[in-house]
Design an enzyme around this catalytic site. Structure first.
Site, PDB file in Angstrom:
ATOM      1  CB  CYS A 304      -0.952  -0.087   1.038  1.00 46.68           C
ATOM      2  SG  CYS A 304      -0.247   0.059   2.605  1.00 46.68           S
ATOM      3  NE  ARG A 334       5.436  -7.612   6.134  1.00 47.69           N
ATOM      4  CZ  ARG A 334       4.080  -7.249   6.663  1.00 47.69           C
ATOM      5  NH1 ARG A 334       3.726  -8.096   7.725  1.00 47.69           N
ATOM      6  NH2 ARG A 334       3.422  -6.613   5.977  1.00 47.69           N
ATOM      7  CD  GLU A 336       7.506 -11.895  10.353  1.00 47.02           C
ATOM      8  OE1 GLU A 336       7.638 -11.666  11.540  1.00 47.02           O
ATOM      9  OE2 GLU A 336       6.700 -11.439   9.611  1.00 47.02           O
ATOM     10  NE  ARG A 345       4.743 -15.087  12.764  1.00 40.84           N
ATOM     11  CZ  ARG A 345       4.371 -13.853  12.610  1.00 40.84           C
ATOM     12  NH1 ARG A 345       4.865 -12.920  12.138  1.00 40.84           N
ATOM     13  NH2 ARG A 345       3.067 -13.958  12.900  1.00 40.84           N
ATOM     14  CD  GLU A 353      -1.725  -3.685   0.934  1.00 40.85           C
ATOM     15  OE1 GLU A 353      -0.339  -4.101   0.953  1.00 40.85           O
ATOM     16  OE2 GLU A 353      -2.079  -2.533   1.664  1.00 40.85           O
ATOM     17  CG  ASP A 414      -5.869  -9.418  12.533  1.00 38.31           C
ATOM     18  OD1 ASP A 414      -5.737  -8.808  11.650  1.00 38.31           O
ATOM     19  OD2 ASP A 414      -4.951  -9.786  13.541  1.00 38.31           O
ATOM     20  CD  GLU A 432      -3.289 -11.060  10.633  1.00 38.19           C
ATOM     21  OE1 GLU A 432      -2.399 -10.856  11.662  1.00 38.19           O
ATOM     22  OE2 GLU A 432      -2.829 -10.144   9.709  1.00 38.19           O
ATOM     23  CG  ASN A 435      -4.659  -7.236   7.463  1.00 41.94           C
ATOM     24  OD1 ASN A 435      -4.517  -7.083   6.433  1.00 41.94           O
ATOM     25  ND2 ASN A 435      -3.555  -6.888   8.170  1.00 41.94           N
ATOM     26  CB  CYS A 460      -4.631  -1.679   2.345  1.00 36.01           C
ATOM     27  SG  CYS A 460      -4.016  -1.714   3.971  1.00 36.01           S
ATOM     28  NE  ARG A 467       1.077 -15.635   8.165  1.00 37.83           N
ATOM     29  CZ  ARG A 467       1.391 -14.638   9.019  1.00 37.83           C
ATOM     30  NH1 ARG A 467       0.241 -14.271   9.384  1.00 37.83           N
ATOM     31  NH2 ARG A 467       2.409 -14.385   9.242  1.00 37.83           N
TER      32      ARG A 467
HETATM   33  P1  ATP Z   1       1.519 -10.876  12.232  1.00 39.52           P
HETATM   34  O1  ATP Z   1       0.877 -10.311  13.303  1.00 39.52           O
HETATM   35  O2  ATP Z   1       1.358 -12.174  11.940  1.00 39.52           O
HETATM   36  O3  ATP Z   1       2.870 -10.640  12.031  1.00 39.52           O
HETATM   37  P2  ATP Z   1       1.164  -8.675  10.614  1.00 39.52           P
HETATM   38  O4  ATP Z   1       0.115  -7.973  11.632  1.00 39.52           O
HETATM   39  O5  ATP Z   1       2.491  -8.326  10.693  1.00 39.52           O
HETATM   40  O6  ATP Z   1       0.771 -10.132  11.024  1.00 39.52           O
HETATM   41  P3  ATP Z   1       0.177  -7.460   8.094  1.00 39.52           P
HETATM   42  O7  ATP Z   1       1.235  -6.532   8.335  1.00 39.52           O
HETATM   43  O8  ATP Z   1      -1.182  -7.068   8.760  1.00 39.52           O
HETATM   44  O9  ATP Z   1       0.722  -8.725   9.087  1.00 39.52           O
HETATM   45  O10 ATP Z   1       0.152  -8.230   6.916  1.00 39.52           O
HETATM   46  C1  ATP Z   1      -1.179  -8.614   6.214  1.00 39.52           C
HETATM   47  C2  ATP Z   1      -1.012  -9.989   5.908  1.00 39.52           C
HETATM   48  O11 ATP Z   1       0.345 -10.480   5.255  1.00 39.52           O
HETATM   49  C3  ATP Z   1      -1.234 -10.804   6.953  1.00 39.52           C
HETATM   50  O12 ATP Z   1      -2.564 -11.152   7.378  1.00 39.52           O
HETATM   51  C4  ATP Z   1      -0.735 -12.464   6.329  1.00 39.52           C
HETATM   52  O13 ATP Z   1      -1.489 -12.782   5.543  1.00 39.52           O
HETATM   53  C5  ATP Z   1       0.512 -11.684   5.640  1.00 39.52           C
HETATM   54  N1  ATP Z   1       1.745 -11.886   6.358  1.00 39.52           N
HETATM   55  C6  ATP Z   1       2.335 -11.092   7.085  1.00 39.52           C
HETATM   56  N2  ATP Z   1       3.539 -11.408   7.770  1.00 39.52           N
HETATM   57  C7  ATP Z   1       3.752 -12.619   6.901  1.00 39.52           C
HETATM   58  C8  ATP Z   1       4.851 -13.367   7.252  1.00 39.52           C
HETATM   59  N3  ATP Z   1       5.878 -13.261   8.020  1.00 39.52           N
HETATM   60  N4  ATP Z   1       4.689 -14.643   6.361  1.00 39.52           N
HETATM   61  C9  ATP Z   1       3.660 -14.737   5.783  1.00 39.52           C
HETATM   62  N5  ATP Z   1       2.500 -13.992   5.313  1.00 39.52           N
HETATM   63  C10 ATP Z   1       2.514 -12.892   6.102  1.00 39.52           C
HETATM   64 ZN    ZN Z   2      -1.501  -2.068   3.652  1.00 36.16          ZN
HETATM   65 MG    MG Z   3       4.295  -9.034  11.463  1.00 38.82          MG
END
Ligand code: ATP
Ligand code: ZN
Ligand code: MG
Length: 501
Positions: A304, A334, A336, A345, A353, A414, A432, A435, A460, A467
């Protein structure tokens, strides 16, 4: 209550000892004019002293006019008055000390530190002492942000370790899972997936790829196309100024993958590095670093921000509202770290998006329509055991807030799925898998996006293909026999894949 005390000194263009009385008069007048509004004292020059070309001032205020702003006004008034009559100007300003005391909402639980100042706390009062501050620093409005940051850090102390806001909206019927295994492990065993080669990344062989691609087709055919979303393609590399505008830069700098450009494209400059590589067959990272520019961008974190950037400063025609677009090309990265698990994850994932920009009414209506389409996918195509809940939007988590009080016009929903391999339906942690947010005018304002007439909001929704895939497989297993008919329409047959000996 706020109390500001500033000790500053003007270095003047010449010795002004002979003007002592004029300067005394200037200070008195300034207190009565610039620093006063009717009966109210905005700020006060409490003391002043003159020594050759140095004029020292001590300014106090209780906040209406910040002494550092007063100081800049005093400088202008001084230059105007003495420049004309005596050809004396202000060469530079130095701040000797600047002490700012202000109230906190609550008593801090521990000390707080911030850049540019020493912070002391007493009960519900904080005192920042700054020294050696430049004029540029004062102009840039840092002081108010420093006050806000101290307050925010104290408030955060009260939220640390507290459960996040979570409020159930809707829950599907309970469905019996076909198995209780971790789908990633099983896919690895069957040669559908391979971990690596770097942290949190995966290689998807044809079978796993076919499932991810089916997920993508479902999202587009069942959700985005019926609602009229148009596809866009954005750059994968996000410059810092875009993230500064969205707040990501201060929100999650520890989760980005950073991007460096070569310092030069001239092969001659790389000769030594190339020689080393040819001879040692290793990468000398120290040597490499000499040829790289410092990072000025990062890999896509979410799509976004770049979509908003593409609308920056533009006026959208009413006929184009609501704007409905989505990107499925940029891959999210990311860091993680300890949280990595399977393909659910990961450090590199594929997301679609959708982003929407329109009036409040348009977006509230769109949210209902999107929820309906999503429900159709998860209920009828996946036959999933899942639920929806209100949660704290990410930018509020960062600010230490737990939820958006009041109406649910704006906020984040979520979508969570039961993961049988993690334990019981009641006690295990659900995943999750996507979202959906409406964020009000936050980004509209940040990127100065306008419509002809309407006030705009935006939002967004993050559709994570990994996931979606793990949520589905965790409940339905890897054997297509057990997959719902509606899903099989999107993936009639798994590819054969490659047999390894
Ligand atoms: P989480 O709390 O699980 O870390 P987030 O709040 O960081 O998620 P958002 O930034 O809201 O996630 O991203 C939206 C979507 O992106 C999530 O619902 C998921 O589908 C996907 N997503 C986010 N982080 C990951 C990841 N590390 N691996 C796979 N998919 C991911
Ligand atoms: Zn966004
Ligand atoms: Mg996260």
């Amino acid at each position: 209550m706020m109390q500001f005390t500033l000790q500053a000194c003007f270095t003047l263009s010449c010795d002004v000892t002979s003007l002592t009385r004029d300067i005394d008069r200037f200070v008195t007048t300034t207190n009565e004019t610039i620093l006063r509004k009717g009966p109210e004292k905005l700020a006060v020059i409490e003391q002043h002293s003159l020594e050759k070309e140095t004029l020292r001032l001590s300014i106090t205020s209780t906040g209406t006019l910040r002494p550092h702003n007063a100081l800049l006004q005093i400088k202008n008034a001084f230059s105007k008055e003495f420049g004309k009559t005596h050809r004396v100007g202000v060469r530079s300003i130095t701040i000797e000390t600047y002490t700012i005391s202000f109230d906190l909402q609550r008593k801090p639980l521990k000390d707080v530190s911030i850049p540019f100042a020493d912070v002391k706390m007493q009960e519900t009062q904080a005192t920042m002492v700054l020294s050696d501050v430049s004029e540029e620093f004062l102009r840039r409005n840092y002081i108010d942000r420093m006050i806000n940051r101290v307050r925010e850090k104290v408030e955060n102390q009260y939220y640390e370790g507290k459960a996040e806001f979570w409020k159930l909206i809707w829950e599907s019927e309970e469905r019996k899972p076909v198995w209780a295994k971790d789908p990633t492990e099983e896919m690895e065993k069957q040669g559908w997936l391979k971990q690596g080669p770097t942290k949190g990344k995966w290689f998807y062989y044809p079978q796993a790829t076919a499932i991810l691609k089916a997920m993508e087709r479902i999202a587009i055919k069942e959700v985005l196309q019926p609602l009229g979303f148009q596809e866009v393609i954005e750059s994968h590399v996000k410059p810092f100024d875009v993230w500064l505008k969205t707040g990501h830069m201060e929100g999650m700098p520890y989760e980005f993958y950073y991007v460096c450009e070569p310092r030069t494209r001239d092969a001659k400059d790389w000769e030594h590095f190339i020689d080393l590589t040819k001879i040692t067959k290793e990468v000398d990272v120290g040597e490499l670093q000499k040829n790289l520019s410092p990072p000025a961008a990062g890999l896509c974190y979410a799509q976004c921000p770049m979509i908003y950037w593409s609308f920056k400063g533009k006026t959208i025609a009413e006929a184009s509202l609501p704007v409905l677009v989505y990107d499925k090309t940029a891959i999210s990265s990311r860091y993680e770290s300890g949280g990595r698990h399977g393909i659910e994850r990961v450090d590199e994932f594929h997301r679609i998006e959708p982003v929407y920009i329109g009036t409040r009414e348009q977006l509230l209506k769109l949210r209902e329509q999107m929820l309906e389409r999503y429900k159709h996918v998860f209920n009828d195509v996946f036959e999933l055991d899942w639920r929806m809940a209100w949660v704290t939007p990410w930018y509020m988590q960062q600010a230490g807030k737990i939820c958006d009080e009041g109406t649910q016009d704006t906020g984040t929903i979520d979508f969570e799925a039961y993961m049988p391999y993690r334990g019981s339906r009641k006690d295990s942690e659900w995943l999750e898998f996507q979202n959906l947010s409406i964020l009000g005018d936050k980004y509209i304002t940040a990127f100065n996006i306008k419509a002809q007439k309407s006030d705009l909001w935006s939002g967004c929704s993050g559709i994570g293909l990994q996931r979606w895939t793990t949520a589905f497989l965790a409940q339905k297993g890897l054997d297509p026999k057990h997959w719902p008919d509606a899903f099989q329409k999107y993936l009639e047959k798994l590819p054969e894949g490659i047999e390894f000996l």
